[in-house]
Scaffold this active site. Structure first.
Site, PDB file in Angstrom:
ATOM      1  N   ASN A   1      78.104  48.143  47.812  1.00  0.00           N
ATOM      2  CA  ASN A   1      78.110  49.164  46.756  1.00  0.00           C
ATOM      3  C   ASN A   1      77.927  48.437  45.428  1.00  0.00           C
ATOM      4  O   ASN A   1      78.856  47.793  44.945  1.00  0.00           O
ATOM      5  CB  ASN A   1      79.450  49.916  46.815  1.00  0.00           C
ATOM      6  N   TRP A   2      76.741  48.562  44.880  1.00  0.00           N
ATOM      7  CA  TRP A   2      76.445  47.833  43.632  1.00  0.00           C
ATOM      8  C   TRP A   2      77.057  48.510  42.405  1.00  0.00           C
ATOM      9  O   TRP A   2      77.026  47.969  41.321  1.00  0.00           O
ATOM     10  CB  TRP A   2      74.926  47.669  43.464  1.00  0.00           C
ATOM     11  N   LYS A   3      77.560  49.724  42.568  1.00  0.00           N
ATOM     12  CA  LYS A   3      78.145  50.476  41.442  1.00  0.00           C
ATOM     13  C   LYS A   3      77.144  50.531  40.288  1.00  0.00           C
ATOM     14  O   LYS A   3      75.945  50.626  40.542  1.00  0.00           O
ATOM     15  CB  LYS A   3      79.495  49.857  41.052  1.00  0.00           C
TER      16      LYS A   3
ATOM     17  N   GLY B   1      88.341  45.622  43.385  1.00  0.00           N
ATOM     18  CA  GLY B   1      88.013  44.813  42.212  1.00  0.00           C
ATOM     19  C   GLY B   1      89.175  44.006  41.658  1.00  0.00           C
ATOM     20  O   GLY B   1      89.090  43.473  40.551  1.00  0.00           O
TER      21      GLY B   1
ATOM     22  N   SER C   1      88.022  44.233  47.616  1.00  0.00           N
ATOM     23  CA  SER C   1      88.096  42.776  47.451  1.00  0.00           C
ATOM     24  C   SER C   1      87.701  41.986  48.698  1.00  0.00           C
ATOM     25  O   SER C   1      88.252  40.919  48.955  1.00  0.00           O
ATOM     26  CB  SER C   1      89.489  42.356  46.966  1.00  0.00           C
TER      27      SER C   1
ATOM     28  N   GLY D   1      82.068  45.721  47.250  1.00  0.00           N
ATOM     29  CA  GLY D   1      81.652  45.950  45.868  1.00  0.00           C
ATOM     30  C   GLY D   1      81.114  44.683  45.247  1.00  0.00           C
ATOM     31  O   GLY D   1      79.988  44.260  45.505  1.00  0.00           O
ATOM     32  N   GLY D   2      81.933  44.037  44.441  1.00  0.00           N
ATOM     33  CA  GLY D   2      81.512  42.867  43.660  1.00  0.00           C
ATOM     34  C   GLY D   2      80.750  41.813  44.449  1.00  0.00           C
ATOM     35  O   GLY D   2      79.714  41.307  43.990  1.00  0.00           O
TER      36      GLY D   2
END
Ligand code: PGA
Length: 256
Positions: free
Chosen positions: A13-15, A179, A218, A239-240
């Site tokens: 998920n690149w947001k 995150g 995370s 995510g990140g």
């Protein structure tokens, strides 16, 4: 009890990250995906990049998904994107009910439910996110919260022409782990995933067999081995760490 093998999914998920120059990173991921045959891989970039990324990924094993959709197929909804538009741009899935949408846009379970149904209407796989806040975990109400979110956010039925496992993915993402670098203990993850598996079976019966339950929050290469081998964890929503090809592929390589 022995459970049938479920092919894992590692979704990134690149947001709100990524410009046209990010195509190079995506291309790296598409190349690496070819060697990772034991899992399905997906990147959910910002909507502005879906069409270009889907074109790049064509013929590869990497799928492209959206991060949100509107419940309606078309209409006067400035700034919103219909599931049909995501499909038209080349997406095969869409994340709905991410905690950042639930917080930033005050999305309710009923809205998430309608968005998941919209995904099915458009022929997309819905990745429905649930997760407790830190205070809820500390109060011992995690399973109650997750149960309520599942009851409210998961539509009934399904797209009957394909198995439910191809249309529905549930992502368990503790809000306090997103995150932050914090992760729940393996025992806590196992407890929630077993609870979600039981809830899915209670709701959909045998059709729930094979529906993937992802862990998110995370996830990085250094903890993926521990988190992704927990029973009933059928992949990750990243995510990140999905913004860097080496990190994302390093996570997916757990399933080599
Ligand atoms: P994170 O985000 O991996 O950066 O914690 C996960 C998510 O929000 O899907």
């Amino acid at each position: 009890m022995a459970t049938a093998h479920i092919r894992p999914l590692v979704a990134g998920n690149w947001k709100m990250n990524g410009l046209s120059a990010s195509a190079a990173e995506f291309t790296e991921i598409a190349k690496g995906a070819a060697a990772l045959k034991a899992a399905d891989l997906m990147i959910c970039p910002p909507a502005t990049l879906i069409a270009a990324f889907a074109a790049t990924a064509r013929g590869s094993s990497l799928a492209v998904g959206g991060q949100d959709c509107h419940a309606k197929a078309a209409g006067a909804h400035t700034g919103d994107i219909a599931a049909e538009m995501l499909a038209d741009a080349g997406a095969t899935a869409v994340i709905v009910g991410h905690s950042e949408r639930r917080t930033d846009h005050h999305e309710t379970d009923a809205e998430v439910n309608a968005k998941a149904a919209a995904a099915w209407r458009a022929g997309l796989m819905a990745i429905v996110c649930v997760g407790e806040q830190r205070a809820e975990r500390e109060a011992g109400s995690t399973l109650k919260i997750i149960g309520g979110q599942l009851d409210g956010s998961l539509p009934g039925g399904g797209n009957s022409s394909t198995p439910l496992s191809a249309n529905l993915v549930v992502a368990y993402e503790p809000v306090w782990a997103i995150g932050t670098g914090l992760t729940p203990t393996p025992a806590d993850v196992a407890e929630v995933h077993a609870f979600i598996r039981k809830s899915l079976t209670g709701r959909y019966g045998a059709a729930a067999t094979g529906v993937r339950i992802l862990y998110g929050g995370s996830v990085k290469p250094s903890n993926a081995g521990e988190l992704l081998t927990i029973p009933d964890v059928n992949g990750a929503l990243v995510g990140g760490a999905s913004l860097k090809a080496a990190d994302f592929l390093g996570i997916a390589a757990v399933y080599r």
